[in-house]
Motif scaffolding. Sequence first.
Motif, PDB file in Angstrom:
ATOM      1  N   LEU A 201      -5.119   3.813   2.885  1.00 37.13           N
ATOM      2  CA  LEU A 201      -5.863   3.708   1.626  1.00 37.13           C
ATOM      3  C   LEU A 201      -5.522   4.455   0.560  1.00 37.13           C
ATOM      4  N   GLU A 202      -5.298   3.962  -0.643  1.00 35.04           N
ATOM      5  CA  GLU A 202      -4.789   4.871  -1.509  1.00 35.04           C
ATOM      6  C   GLU A 202      -5.850   4.646  -2.918  1.00 35.04           C
ATOM      7  N   HIS A 203      -7.152   4.680  -2.610  1.00 32.71           N
ATOM      8  CA  HIS A 203      -8.145   4.845  -3.707  1.00 32.71           C
ATOM      9  C   HIS A 203      -8.444   6.447  -3.846  1.00 32.71           C
ATOM     10  N   PRO A 204      -8.744   6.727  -5.178  1.00 36.89           N
ATOM     11  CA  PRO A 204      -9.010   8.024  -5.134  1.00 36.89           C
ATOM     12  C   PRO A 204     -10.154   8.673  -4.514  1.00 36.89           C
ATOM     13  N   LYS A 205     -11.248   7.914  -4.020  1.00 35.21           N
ATOM     14  CA  LYS A 205     -12.335   8.484  -3.494  1.00 35.21           C
ATOM     15  C   LYS A 205     -12.262   8.186  -1.908  1.00 35.21           C
ATOM     16  N   ILE A 206     -11.206   7.183  -1.320  1.00 32.39           N
ATOM     17  CA  ILE A 206     -11.132   6.943   0.032  1.00 32.39           C
ATOM     18  C   ILE A 206      -9.623   6.597   0.076  1.00 32.39           C
ATOM     19  N   ASN A 207      -9.034   8.026   0.694  1.00 29.53           N
ATOM     20  CA  ASN A 207      -7.644   7.676   0.999  1.00 29.53           C
ATOM     21  C   ASN A 207      -7.057   8.121   2.200  1.00 29.53           C
ATOM     22  N   GLY A 208      -5.863   7.807   2.642  1.00 26.78           N
ATOM     23  CA  GLY A 208      -5.145   8.418   3.647  1.00 26.78           C
ATOM     24  C   GLY A 208      -5.026   7.292   4.838  1.00 26.78           C
ATOM     25  N   GLU A 209      -4.681   7.658   5.966  1.00 28.61           N
ATOM     26  CA  GLU A 209      -4.496   6.778   7.159  1.00 28.61           C
ATOM     27  C   GLU A 209      -5.881   6.964   7.877  1.00 28.61           C
ATOM     28  N   THR A 211      -8.712   4.190  10.418  1.00 29.40           N
ATOM     29  CA  THR A 211      -8.905   2.983  11.031  1.00 29.40           C
ATOM     30  C   THR A 211     -10.215   2.401  10.104  1.00 29.40           C
ATOM     31  N   ALA A 212      -9.975   0.809  10.373  1.00 27.55           N
ATOM     32  CA  ALA A 212     -11.128  -0.036   9.420  1.00 27.55           C
ATOM     33  C   ALA A 212     -12.664   0.685   9.615  1.00 27.55           C
ATOM     34  N   LEU A 213     -12.934   0.659  10.912  1.00 30.87           N
ATOM     35  CA  LEU A 213     -14.271   1.357  11.406  1.00 30.87           C
ATOM     36  C   LEU A 213     -14.626   2.691  10.688  1.00 30.87           C
ATOM     37  N   ASN A 214     -13.432   3.644  10.787  1.00 31.17           N
ATOM     38  CA  ASN A 214     -14.066   4.730  10.002  1.00 31.17           C
ATOM     39  C   ASN A 214     -14.094   4.478   8.617  1.00 31.17           C
ATOM     40  N   ALA A 215     -13.184   3.832   8.068  1.00 32.31           N
ATOM     41  CA  ALA A 215     -13.368   3.632   6.556  1.00 32.31           C
ATOM     42  C   ALA A 215     -14.723   2.999   6.214  1.00 32.31           C
ATOM     43  N   VAL A 216     -15.227   2.004   7.003  1.00 29.73           N
ATOM     44  CA  VAL A 216     -16.458   1.231   6.742  1.00 29.73           C
ATOM     45  C   VAL A 216     -17.481   2.450   6.724  1.00 29.73           C
ATOM     46  N   THR A 217     -17.613   3.569   7.956  1.00 33.64           N
ATOM     47  CA  THR A 217     -18.390   4.339   8.021  1.00 33.64           C
ATOM     48  C   THR A 217     -18.552   5.328   6.748  1.00 33.64           C
TER      49      THR A 217
END
Length: 401
Positions: A201-209, A211-217
């Motif tokens: 992910l390369e969004h200012p507020k959610i970024n870095g490598e 998993t999809a589950l962790n990103a959703v959480t």
Amino acid sequence: MAFCRAAKRSLGFVISNRLLNNASRHGFSSSTTTRAFVVKGVQYGGSVPYTQDATSALSSRLSLLRRFSVETPAVSDQMSLIKQLRERTSAPIKDVKAALIDCNWNIEAAQTELRKRGKVLALKKSSRTAAEGLLALAQNETKAVVIELNCETDFVARNEIFQYLALSLARQALLSESSSHNVSGTFPVGLEQLEGMKLNLEHPKINGETTALNAVTEVAGIMGENIKLRRGFLMSASSSGVISTYLHTSPQPGLGRIAGILSLEVEGGSLQADALQRVGSEIAMHIVAAKPLFLTKELVSSEALKNEREILQTQAETSGKSGMALEKMVEGRLRKYMEEVVLMEQKFIVNDSINIKTLLDNLSKEVGSPVKIGNFLRVGVGEGIERLDTSDSSEPVAQAA
């Protein structure tokens, strides 16, 4: 800033004098010594009776004084840190301030602390109904993937962080599925497979490598709502086919609340992409509007046909007719049913003087080769989810930027 420094210096002087006077009043020992203290560059001195206990207590209080004078940033600096962390995380201001205070105004540590709190919050809300959200669509020449990301309110569905995550999930799912399912057809994408996808992910507020589950959480913690990655579908066309799509109620390209997807197959390999995509997009829009259940009459399930015939029979009997008249009435209504649920028999929404079968016949003449619909898919946000009435709910509204 000069005023703040002067105020702290004056406060330091008052506290230091009180500490010295208190030590003088407590006659812990008959012996005395002359000690000097330095507070913010100013030296104070005097004869102070002391013992080991008195010295320890005095050192502790002076340590507290030094922390107040040195470690706590000025009010303007505090506001700047709060603003920076708020911009980084979109967390509520009260949570941002609390995290900074707990982490002694270390912004990096506070950001980590907010992420931890967000995960706890997401787990607490995971049982709440999430029937809103968006469909995200990603496609190439021969494949299309649609995923459904749910939330509790359309307010969060309009948030750009939520939308960025949905698009990222669809694009990664397309990349992951590009090497599989080389035969034409429609295939579900397993939830476990979706949640385990690696995202960068390369969004200012959610970024870095992650998993999809962790990103959703993490996004659930930011939004303050239950967010769920619900399902996904892949449609694949043959090498002599194209994929056409349409998204309804689309806030931006690749996102929408209802998706229509189909594959057009051309016999003989005569691909005229412009004509195929033009008509394909119109049929995809038709699928969203007309809600077909089956591609052809032959594919209508025997169970569905039996149930519909029984319903029509019961309705016809109330007319008082019998015999041949009753049978003709049932058969006529059954043909009407076919026109409503079978894609090839439906009236084309753009031109109701023809049906979809006639539209494809005209397209075949235009491209010089027979064209048929290989597969079609219609997906809507929240289908099959029981929506609860939240009009009198005491739960707080979503906390989004």
